[in-house]
Motif scaffolding. Structure first.
Motif, short mmCIF file in Angstrom:
data_model
loop_
_atom_site.label_atom_id
_atom_site.label_comp_id
_atom_site.label_asym_id
_atom_site.label_seq_id
_atom_site.Cartn_x
_atom_site.Cartn_y
_atom_site.Cartn_z
N GLN A 197 0.69 -1.39 -0.12
CA GLN A 197 0.02 0.15 -0.09
C GLN A 197 0.95 1.21 0.01
O GLN A 197 0.44 2.07 -0.75
CB GLN A 197 -1.12 0.10 1.23
N PRO A 198 1.93 1.33 0.87
CA PRO A 198 2.79 2.56 0.83
C PRO A 198 3.31 2.88 -0.86
O PRO A 198 3.57 3.81 -1.17
CB PRO A 198 3.86 2.36 1.90
N LEU A 199 3.68 1.51 -1.32
CA LEU A 199 4.41 1.63 -2.71
C LEU A 199 3.19 2.31 -3.81
O LEU A 199 3.72 3.12 -4.58
CB LEU A 199 4.69 0.38 -3.11
N PHE A 200 2.03 1.83 -3.34
CA PHE A 200 1.17 2.46 -4.26
C PHE A 200 0.59 3.77 -4.25
O PHE A 200 0.41 4.76 -5.05
CB PHE A 200 -0.47 1.53 -4.18
N GLN A 201 1.04 4.39 -3.00
CA GLN A 201 0.81 5.52 -2.52
C GLN A 201 1.92 6.53 -3.20
O GLN A 201 1.81 7.47 -3.83
CB GLN A 201 0.73 5.93 -1.05
N HIS A 202 2.99 6.08 -2.90
CA HIS A 202 4.45 6.78 -3.55
C HIS A 202 4.18 6.72 -5.15
O HIS A 202 4.48 7.81 -5.81
CB HIS A 202 5.61 5.95 -3.13
N MET A 203 3.80 5.75 -5.69
CA MET A 203 3.46 5.71 -7.32
C MET A 203 2.45 6.89 -7.66
O MET A 203 2.49 7.58 -8.58
CB MET A 203 2.98 4.44 -7.71
N ARG A 204 1.44 6.96 -6.82
CA ARG A 204 0.38 7.94 -7.13
C ARG A 204 1.14 9.15 -6.89
O ARG A 204 0.85 10.25 -7.78
CB ARG A 204 -0.72 7.85 -6.11
N GLN A 205 1.82 9.47 -6.04
CA GLN A 205 2.72 10.68 -5.76
C GLN A 205 3.51 10.98 -7.09
O GLN A 205 3.57 12.15 -7.53
CB GLN A 205 3.30 10.89 -4.40
N LEU A 206 4.22 9.98 -7.61
CA LEU A 206 5.04 10.32 -8.71
C LEU A 206 4.30 10.71 -10.00
O LEU A 206 4.69 11.50 -10.50
CB LEU A 206 5.86 8.92 -8.85
N GLU A 207 3.10 9.86 -10.06
CA GLU A 207 2.28 10.24 -11.10
C GLU A 207 1.96 11.70 -11.29
O GLU A 207 1.58 12.17 -12.07
CB GLU A 207 1.10 9.39 -11.48
N GLN A 208 1.67 12.11 -9.98
CA GLN A 208 0.91 13.52 -9.86
C GLN A 208 2.26 14.67 -10.07
O GLN A 208 1.82 15.70 -9.78
CB GLN A 208 0.22 13.58 -8.37
N GLY A 209 3.35 14.23 -10.11
CA GLY A 209 4.67 14.92 -10.41
C GLY A 209 5.34 15.51 -9.18
O GLY A 209 6.15 16.64 -9.29
N VAL A 210 5.40 14.70 -8.03
CA VAL A 210 6.18 15.35 -6.92
C VAL A 210 7.58 15.22 -7.27
O VAL A 210 8.04 14.37 -7.98
CB VAL A 210 6.01 14.21 -5.86
N VAL A 211 8.30 16.28 -6.91
CA VAL A 211 9.68 16.13 -7.05
C VAL A 211 10.54 15.05 -6.28
O VAL A 211 10.53 14.90 -5.11
CB VAL A 211 10.47 17.47 -6.74
N CYS A 212 10.99 14.15 -6.76
CA CYS A 212 11.58 12.81 -6.01
C CYS A 212 13.05 12.74 -6.59
O CYS A 212 13.72 11.74 -6.14
CB CYS A 212 10.87 11.57 -6.48
N ASN A 213 13.71 13.66 -7.33
CA ASN A 213 15.04 13.65 -7.57
C ASN A 213 15.61 14.85 -6.90
O ASN A 213 15.81 15.86 -7.51
CB ASN A 213 15.28 13.63 -9.28
#
Length: 142
Positions: free
Chosen positions: A40-56
């Motif tokens: 579930q946390p991985l799915f949440q993280h993926m949703r954040q990536l898809e929404q454009g969170v700066v992760c680099n």
């Protein structure tokens, strides 16, 4: 019904929305523990990536290479449009190479392409081979 089959039925996990299937029945871990603590946390993280969170953080940018496969996933219209424009340019260039509107230095059709410096993973060269090589009949090396 065998104990193994019962355990499989109990410990099988499917996330149909992404085509993921996991069989925890022979892993020696509890399905619910893994799903609750990790999946579930991985799915949440993926949703954040898809929404454009700066992760680099080193480059202060989003990571969305998967948007190249489906531009509709990009978080803004500007990014979607840029992806579509770039894909169109690649298709146009591919068409020009295939029809020999673009030729080598001596006017000969291209037969081989060398892919250098894409960086990242093997996905970059694979994308180039798929986009250019298969559509043109060129041999590709990387």
């Amino acid at each position: 019904m065998s104990g193994t089959w019962k355990k499989f039925k109990r410990d099988f996990y499917a996330a149909s929305e992404i085509g993921l299937q996991l069989d925890f029945s022979r892993m020696g871990v509890e399905r619910e523990t893994i799903v609750a603590k990790h999946t579930q946390p991985l799915f949440q993280h993926m949703r954040q990536l898809e929404q454009g969170v700066v992760c680099n953080p080193d480059e202060n940018r989003m990571v969305g290479h998967y948007w190249l496969r489906d531009a509709s996933l990009a978080p803004s219209q500007e990014i979607r449009d840029e992806i579509m424009r770039t894909q169109q340019k690649i298709q146009d260039f591919t068409r020009r190479v295939k029809t020999q509107a673009v030729c080598g230095e001596h006017g000969q059709a291209f037969s081989t392409m060398l892919i250098i410096g894409i960086g990242g993973s093997i996905l970059g060269p694979c994308l180039a081979v798929q986009a250019l090589g298969e559509r043109t009949g060129l041999k590709a090396y990387w």
